[in-house]
Design an enzyme around this catalytic site. Structure first.
Site, PDB file in Angstrom:
ATOM      1  N   HIS A 197      49.328  35.051  61.829  1.00 44.96           N
ATOM      2  CA  HIS A 197      49.044  34.150  62.941  1.00 44.96           C
ATOM      3  C   HIS A 197      49.534  32.731  62.645  1.00 44.96           C
ATOM      4  CE1 HIS A 197      45.312  36.842  63.740  1.00 44.96           C
ATOM      5  NE2 HIS A 197      46.172  37.070  64.710  1.00 44.96           N
ATOM      6  N   CYS A 256      56.030  -0.844  54.207  1.00 47.03           N
ATOM      7  CA  CYS A 256      56.173  -2.212  53.669  1.00 47.03           C
ATOM      8  C   CYS A 256      56.845  -3.130  54.672  1.00 47.03           C
ATOM      9  CB  CYS A 256      57.056  -2.233  52.415  1.00 47.03           C
ATOM     10  SG  CYS A 256      56.423  -1.277  51.069  1.00 47.03           S
TER      11      CYS A 256
HETATM   12  C1  CIR Z   1      43.879  41.670  61.518  1.00 48.90           C
HETATM   13  O1  CIR Z   1      44.910  42.083  60.995  1.00 48.90           O
HETATM   14  O2  CIR Z   1      43.757  41.570  62.733  1.00 48.90           O
HETATM   15  C2  CIR Z   1      42.707  41.275  60.634  1.00 48.90           C
HETATM   16  N1  CIR Z   1      42.701  42.109  59.469  1.00 48.90           N
HETATM   17  C3  CIR Z   1      42.751  39.834  60.236  1.00 48.90           C
HETATM   18  C4  CIR Z   1      42.580  38.904  61.400  1.00 48.90           C
HETATM   19  C5  CIR Z   1      42.437  37.486  60.970  1.00 48.90           C
HETATM   20  N2  CIR Z   1      42.304  36.652  62.103  1.00 48.90           N
HETATM   21  C6  CIR Z   1      42.271  35.326  62.060  1.00 48.90           C
HETATM   22  O3  CIR Z   1      42.353  34.717  61.004  1.00 48.90           O
HETATM   23  N3  CIR Z   1      42.173  34.665  63.202  1.00 48.90           N
END
Ligand code: CIR
Length: 236
Positions: free
Chosen positions: A172, A225
């Site tokens: 993400h 500066c």
């Molecule tokens: C996934 O692959 O969807 C989950 N194992 C991890 C999701 C993590 N989501 C986040 O950090 N918003």
């Protein structure tokens, strides 16, 4: 970043959900070799995390029931995007995670937020791809979030500009960056993070203006500066 929303970063409630017993074996992961999740430790760490939200940050905790049939459900962020009084219930990119939104929607309804649902079947969006700076949104286009998802988000939060950022080497957008305070974006140093940073740099409102200072640098001069900055808009 000028013109930040008053109250940015101030919160009263946190919605959380405990770690399901199915997480170690069944939760999705980019690296299949990561097969040694210690459930007890994950639960202890999650408890500590919730403790910090409650005791250190003074938030009211809304704890959703653990559901072993939803191995990724501890990651509640992906199920909704909340900004002001509006909650956009997402359509998570991973099919197996779609059901997670049901109870999150109920909790947000109970908190009297205006609920907008992403019902378009061509749209996908994970909350982890949505970064709100206080005056605009950045949406990562990843394996989980598509352009249509970003468009629906833009429609739900019409007061704010929405820009998209392609995500290559991470799950993400917020896997490698986050807001650290009003006007302060923190970003990791991985290759993927640095590629995304180049996109941020190209955005109009965040344009970096290169100013060569090669000669002053020889006598230890740097940009700051060379000027005195004055704000006359408010009485000090
Ligand atoms: C996934 O692959 O969807 C989950 N194992 C991890 C999701 C993590 N989501 C986040 O950090 N918003």
């Amino acid at each position: 970043m000028a013109g930040l929303t008053v109250g940015f970063g101030e919160y009263t409630h946190a919605i959380v959900r405990g770690v399901p017993a199915s997480l170690p074996k069944e939760a999705l992961r980019m690296n299949e070799a990561n097969d040694d999740v210690d459930l007890a430790r994950a639960r202890r760490e999650h408890e500590l995390y919730v403790g910090v939200l409650m005791h250190k940050l003074g938030l009211q905790i809304v704890e959703l029931p653990v559901d072993d049939s939803l191995p990724d459900s501890v990651f509640v962020e992906d199920a909704a995007v909340v900004c002001g009084d509006t909650a956009l219930i997402t359509r998570p990119g991973a099919l197996g995670r779609r059901k997670e939104t049901e109870i999150v929607k109920k909790a947000l309804t109970d908190l009297h937020l205006n609920i907008v649902e992403m019902i378009d079947e061509s749209a996908t969006l994970d909350g982890g791809d949505v970064l709100f700076t206080g005056r605009e949104f950045f949406v990562g286009l990843s394996k989980r979030t598509n352009q249509r998802g970003a468009e629906i988000l833009a429609d739900a939060f019409k007061d704010y500009a929405v820009s998209t950022v392609p995500i290559y080497d991470a799950l993400h957008l917020k896997s490698f960056c986050s807001m650290a305070g009003p006007g302060l974006l923190v970003i990791g140093s991985s290759d993927g993070a640095q590629k995304a940073l180049k996109v941020f740099e190209r955005l109009k409102d965040h344009m970096l203006i290169p100013v060569p200072l090669t000669q002053m640098a020889k006598v230890d001069g740097s940009l700051s500066c060379c000027s005195i900055l004055v704000n006359k808009r408010r009485e000090m």
